[in-house]
Design a protein around this motif. Structure first.
Motif, PDB file in Angstrom:
ATOM      1  N   LYS A 106      28.871  22.633  29.374  1.00 28.04           N
ATOM      2  CA  LYS A 106      29.498  21.362  29.038  1.00 28.04           C
ATOM      3  C   LYS A 106      31.020  21.585  28.861  1.00 28.04           C
ATOM      4  N   PRO A 107      31.863  20.587  29.135  1.00 30.43           N
ATOM      5  CA  PRO A 107      31.531  19.195  29.418  1.00 30.43           C
ATOM      6  C   PRO A 107      31.240  18.910  30.888  1.00 30.43           C
ATOM      7  N   GLY A 108      31.234  19.938  31.744  1.00 32.28           N
ATOM      8  CA  GLY A 108      30.925  19.710  33.144  1.00 32.28           C
ATOM      9  C   GLY A 108      29.464  19.377  33.342  1.00 32.28           C
ATOM     10  N   THR A 109      29.151  18.727  34.467  1.00 29.42           N
ATOM     11  CA  THR A 109      27.767  18.344  34.742  1.00 29.42           C
ATOM     12  C   THR A 109      27.286  18.823  36.104  1.00 29.42           C
ATOM     13  N   ALA A 110      28.072  19.685  36.763  1.00 30.61           N
ATOM     14  CA  ALA A 110      27.643  20.175  38.077  1.00 30.61           C
ATOM     15  C   ALA A 110      26.479  21.153  37.915  1.00 30.61           C
ATOM     16  N   ALA A 111      25.566  21.093  38.872  1.00 34.61           N
ATOM     17  CA  ALA A 111      24.470  22.060  38.914  1.00 34.61           C
ATOM     18  C   ALA A 111      24.969  23.361  39.518  1.00 34.61           C
ATOM     19  N   LYS A 112      24.237  24.435  39.239  1.00 33.59           N
ATOM     20  CA  LYS A 112      24.513  25.734  39.852  1.00 33.59           C
ATOM     21  C   LYS A 112      23.447  26.020  40.901  1.00 33.59           C
ATOM     22  N   LEU A 113      23.856  26.625  42.013  1.00 34.98           N
ATOM     23  CA  LEU A 113      22.861  27.086  42.979  1.00 34.98           C
ATOM     24  C   LEU A 113      22.000  28.144  42.299  1.00 34.98           C
ATOM     25  N   CYS A 114      20.740  27.811  42.119  1.00 38.86           N
ATOM     26  CA  CYS A 114      19.823  28.685  41.383  1.00 38.86           C
ATOM     27  C   CYS A 114      18.417  28.348  41.826  1.00 38.86           C
ATOM     28  N   ASP A 115      17.747  29.305  42.426  1.00 36.50           N
ATOM     29  CA  ASP A 115      16.360  29.082  42.815  1.00 36.50           C
ATOM     30  C   ASP A 115      15.476  29.218  41.574  1.00 36.50           C
ATOM     31  N   LEU A 116      14.164  29.052  41.738  1.00 36.24           N
ATOM     32  CA  LEU A 116      13.253  29.193  40.602  1.00 36.24           C
ATOM     33  C   LEU A 116      13.563  30.468  39.828  1.00 36.24           C
ATOM     34  N   PRO A 117      13.882  30.355  38.531  1.00 37.63           N
ATOM     35  CA  PRO A 117      14.206  31.558  37.752  1.00 37.63           C
ATOM     36  C   PRO A 117      13.060  32.557  37.791  1.00 37.63           C
ATOM     37  N   LYS A 118      13.408  33.827  37.917  1.00 38.62           N
ATOM     38  CA  LYS A 118      12.389  34.881  38.040  1.00 38.62           C
ATOM     39  C   LYS A 118      12.360  35.740  36.783  1.00 38.62           C
ATOM     40  N   HIS A 119      11.166  36.195  36.464  1.00 42.01           N
ATOM     41  CA  HIS A 119      10.998  37.092  35.328  1.00 42.01           C
ATOM     42  C   HIS A 119       9.713  37.881  35.524  1.00 42.01           C
ATOM     43  N   GLU A 120       9.737  39.154  35.203  1.00 41.44           N
ATOM     44  CA  GLU A 120       8.535  39.983  35.244  1.00 41.44           C
ATOM     45  C   GLU A 120       7.847  39.880  33.880  1.00 41.44           C
ATOM     46  N   TRP A 121       6.767  39.120  33.841  1.00 41.54           N
ATOM     47  CA  TRP A 121       6.115  38.804  32.574  1.00 41.54           C
ATOM     48  C   TRP A 121       5.277  39.974  32.057  1.00 41.54           C
ATOM     49  N   HIS A 122       5.255  40.084  30.713  1.00 46.62           N
ATOM     50  CA  HIS A 122       4.467  41.121  30.038  1.00 46.62           C
ATOM     51  C   HIS A 122       3.611  40.505  28.936  1.00 46.62           C
ATOM     52  N   ASP A 123       3.159  39.268  29.160  1.00 46.34           N
ATOM     53  CA  ASP A 123       2.434  38.550  28.103  1.00 46.34           C
ATOM     54  C   ASP A 123       0.985  38.260  28.469  1.00 46.34           C
TER      55      ASP A 123
END
Length: 627
Positions: A106-123
């Protein structure tokens, strides 16, 4: 790509694409190449602009009659972009990407180029446990948090998701809670809205770091044995003209009727919950947080506003097509939401923040309910606070403020909330609401917490209340951690930790929360004391609760018990360890052989002034005919 070769576009139009976030927005389709897809049904033209095009428009192509537009362009991860919408009147308006996974700060409202966030889950172990054990018969004790004001750096700046994970998760675990509930973390512009006026329904706020860092926070909580719930706001959205409002130059996400679209109370726009594409959008948002981000549940905000036509200010005479006050499409949407969520995540928590007397909010849909599995008990909260704010000697004629809750305790599956709403905007903190001098304020608070933790229903407490912070909550600064230098606050924190752990340890306090067999009142006509028994699944699993609601000690006080033998006091709120005055505590109690209040025996105690006792069986004996 067209609607004949893309069945999910057909489903999106029908309100049945619940993973639309996998297709809409910006997605990397090959190295360095992004595909953009946006729904703008009445636009004359749509273009994407961004860092990658020097902010020159790159035209998108309409997909048949679906109202969707698509196109591709090269770009780098993290570059900013927006959509340029050409309206039917020829005006060019700048809009956010409704499906963006990340935004600039904020205060900007532009989106960022970002594909589905990735994470190696351990749960995996945590996830398996949730599926094996129904939440109804487990302890549920939620620590409600606003991440922006839990703690801050010395210069007042926010902690990151990574820093918060290292600080928050061990603290909440140590304090004995089972879940963390986060106030909305979806992207929003105004700090003072606390996240309830949203623009990014698929983006964890950039205030605290990258989307991947939020996923790591959730994973760390699960590995520590803590669930994570987030407040979610499907009823209304921020008014700003470059966000969802009048997205294609006409009402798109909001109602066509400006009167219905206008949310006067919160200064927002109401979603048109009867519009099928809006249903796909919102249910996909819920699924994104539950499925992709592994959240354990959603607390759905402002449900009453979606249930009634006349809930908002200035709409007292609004009626539906049948002449009634029910918001028919709002109610249908909530049923569709819950049906969809539980089909994919049977173990999820779907919690309604609902303040009216609408029936069967937490009942299954096939039983005439809305399909949530929990509802906040706002009536219990309001009555409890009203009672404990009174001078003790003024309470004698008002015990019904506490006992009335027993009339409707099992009408819904309730969570008892002492939330952020009760400790802000001049309402005072929980400790500051209590009557008397500082000592008596803490004594009252301890008794109220025992009432809270032993009353049927799951639990929620807002941060800072656990140690009796004096100042009401302020979203713009950290909690008053310096309070813990004061012995009274430190003792209160120790009391809350002890009570939380005792709650988890004793199944009788939670296993039958939603079954009338789980509680028996032995003294409920007061006006100065209450006594009741919380019962577990076996005859020997029970906890006796006694509240002295007056600042006067009582010697040789009789307490009815369900079996003869030996008992022990497992909690005395007036212990000096908790800030009280008692250094020598009664421990083992022996029954007297005298029946009392419908029970076969009794014990006698010294009942401290303004106190609560929890009593448990130690070695009991039952006659052969007893069950």
């Amino acid at each position: 790509m067209d609607e004949t070769t893309s069945p999910w576009l057909y489903l999106f139009g029908r309100g049945e694409d619940y993973q639309s976030y996998r297709r809409f927005g910006a997605h990397l389709v090959s190295p360095g190449v992004w595909q953009f897809l946006v729904w703008a049904p009445h636009a004359a033209g749509v273009a994407v602009v961004g860092d990658f095009s020097d902010w020159e428009p790159v035209a998108l192509t309409p997909i048949g009659e679906t109202g969707c537009w698509q196109g591709q362009h090269a770009g780098d991860v993290g570059q900013l972009y927006k959509f340029h919408i050409t309206t039917q009147a020829g005006e060019v308006i700048e809009k956010i990407d409704p499906y963006a996974f990340a935004f600039e700060k904020k205060p900007g409202t532009a989106a960022k180029l970002c594909d589905l966030p990735k994470h190696e889950w351990h749960d995996a172990a945590w996830q398996d446990l949730q599926k094996q054990q129904p939440i109804y018969s487990r302890p549920l004790n939620i620590y409600e948090m606003h991440l922006g004001s839990f703690q801050r750096h010395e210069d007042g700046s926010y902690l990151s998701y990574q820093e918060l994970a290292k600080l928050v998760i061990p603290y909440v675990k140590q304090m004995g809670y089972t879940h963390i509930e986060l106030m909305p973390l979806m992207e929003h512009l105004l700090d003072a809205s606390w996240g309830y006026q949203l623009m990014g329904y698929f983006a964890a706020t950039s205030r605290f770091g990258a989307p991947e860092d939020f996923l790591a926070f959730v994973d760390a909580a699960h590995k520590a044995g803590l669930g994570v719930i987030m407040d979610w706001v499907p009823g209304h959205f921020i008014r700003n003209t470059d966000t969802l409002a009048q997205f294609d130059g006409t009402p798109t996400f909001e109602y066509q009727d400006p009167h219905r679209a206008d949310n006067v109370r919160w200064g927002t726009w109401n979603f048109d919950l009867g519009k099928t594409q809006v249903q796909s959008f919102l249910i996909s948002s819920a699924m994104y947080w539950l499925d992709h981000c592994h959240l354990d549940g959603l607390r759905v905000d402002a449900v009453s506003n979606m249930l009634y036509m006349d809930y908002d200010a200035g709409k007292e005479n609004d009626r539906n097509v049948n002449g009634g006050r029910d918001n028919l499409e709002g109610q249908a949407f909530l049923k569709k939401l819950n049906t969809s969520v539980f089909a994919a995540h049977p173990e999820a928590l779907m919690i309604a923040e609902e303040s009216s007397a609408f029936p069967k909010v937490s009942a299954p849909i096939d039983m005439g309910g809305l399909g949530f599995n929990y509802k906040w008990n706002m009536g219990w909260m309001n009555d409890t606070l009203k009672y404990f704010e009174m001078d003790p000697y003024a309470r004698r004629d008002h015990l019904n403020l506490l006992t009335f809750s027993w009339v409707y305790t099992y009408d819904e599956q309730f969570i008892l909330p002492f939330s952020h709403d009760e400790v802000v905007h001049g309402k005072k903190s929980l400790m500051h609401k209590m009557p008397g001098d500082r000592y008596n304020q803490f004594a009252n608070l301890r008794v109220m917490f025992v009432w809270f933790m032993t009353h049927p229903g799951k639990k929620l407490l807002f941060m800072g209340s656990e140690w009796g912070q004096f100042l009401e909550w302020r979203d713009y600064s950290a909690l008053e951690w310096v309070d813990l230098d004061d012995p009274m606050n430190a003792a209160m924190q120790q009391f809350t930790k002890t009570l939380n752990k005792l709650y988890k340890k004793r199944p009788s306090l939670w296993v039958n929360d939603h079954d009338p067999s789980g509680m028996q009142v032995t003294k409920g006509d007061g006006p100065e004391q209450l006594a009741y028994i919380r019962k577990g699944e076996t005859a020997d699993d029970f906890t006796i609760v006694v509240l002295n609601l007056m600042p006067e000690e009582i010697q040789n006080y009789p307490i009815a018990v369900p079996a003869s033998g030996d008992y022990e006091i497992v909690l005395n709120t007036e212990s000096y360890h908790f800030g009280g005055t008692w250094r020598r505590l009664q421990r083992t109690l022996h029954t007297t052989g005298e029946p009392m209040d419908g029970q076969p025996d009794q014990v006698r105690v010294v009942l401290p002034a303004m106190s609560a006792l929890l009593i448990a069986p130690k070695k009991i004996r039952r006659e052969p005919h007893e069950h």
